[in-house]
Design an enzyme around this catalytic site. Structure first.
Site, mmCIF file in Angstrom:
data_model
loop_
_atom_site.group_PDB
_atom_site.id
_atom_site.type_symbol
_atom_site.label_atom_id
_atom_site.label_comp_id
_atom_site.label_asym_id
_atom_site.label_seq_id
_atom_site.Cartn_x
_atom_site.Cartn_y
_atom_site.Cartn_z
ATOM 1 N N ASP A 1 -11.133 -23.854 45.646
ATOM 2 C CA ASP A 1 -10.292 -23.016 44.849
ATOM 3 C C ASP A 1 -9.103 -22.491 45.814
ATOM 4 O O ASP A 1 -8.068 -22.358 45.229
ATOM 5 C CB ASP A 1 -11.154 -21.868 44.450
ATOM 6 N N HIS B 1 -5.400 -14.818 50.640
ATOM 7 C CA HIS B 1 -5.045 -13.396 50.344
ATOM 8 C C HIS B 1 -4.628 -12.904 51.770
ATOM 9 O O HIS B 1 -5.155 -13.452 52.817
ATOM 10 C CB HIS B 1 -6.399 -12.765 49.970
#
Length: 168
Positions: A46, A50
């Site tokens: 995925d 972040h």
């Protein structure tokens, strides 16, 4: 999800907060069984980068997701080779499976076409360190983990990524 299980969450590493969440060992084994029997025919990451600020919270308040491009192949090899799959099986899961799903023809080294090529060191054991991360983000739960098999170089079109100088 084929590498970590919920016992990995005992240290509350916010990098392990992913969706779907990391489950128990029986779930991890069920995924591996699905890979082995062909129910699962591809593996993907995925790759959810972040910022440090988004992940530097307790596990309840941290953003969901982790990066995976640098470690997904090696983590899969680490888990699946010990379960009896071959390197060829694992490469198939990363290449043929996804290409079949998106119905992309598998053309290899055609004159005039851009190339995508990955060079791996199949048996290399390595511990993931910060300097192994090429992403702009460092939110990886694999830092400090020993993995088997290593991607040494990736060529995509005119771009080349990797650490071929250190490659075994």
């Amino acid at each position: 999800h084929i590498f970590f299980n919920d016992s990995s969450l005992l240290n509350y590493n916010p990098n392990l907060k992913v969706a779907p969440p990391i489950k128990g060992e029986s779930d991890r084994k069920a995924l591996i069984k699905g890979v082995k029997d062909g129910t699962i025919d591809c593996i993907a990451s995925d790759h959810a980068p972040h910022t440090l600020e988004e992940k530097e919270h307790d596990i309840c308040h941290a953003a969901c997701g982790m990066i995976g491009l640098e470690t997904s192949f090696s983590a899969s090899c680490t888990s699946l080779l010990r379960e009896g799959l071959t390197i060829e099986n694992i490469i198939h899961l990363f290449v043929n499976g996804p290409m079949s799903i998106i119905k992309k023809p598998q053309n290899f080294l055609i004159k005039g076409e851009s190339v995508e090529l990955v060079i791996i060191s199949e048996k290399e054991k390595w511990v993931v360190e910060d300097n192994d991360i090429f992403s702009k983000s460092f939110n990886s739960a694999f830092i400090g983990e020993e993995l088997v098999s290593r991607v040494g170089l990736t060529i995509s079109g005119n771009n080349c990524f990797g650490f071929i100088d250190n490659f075994i």
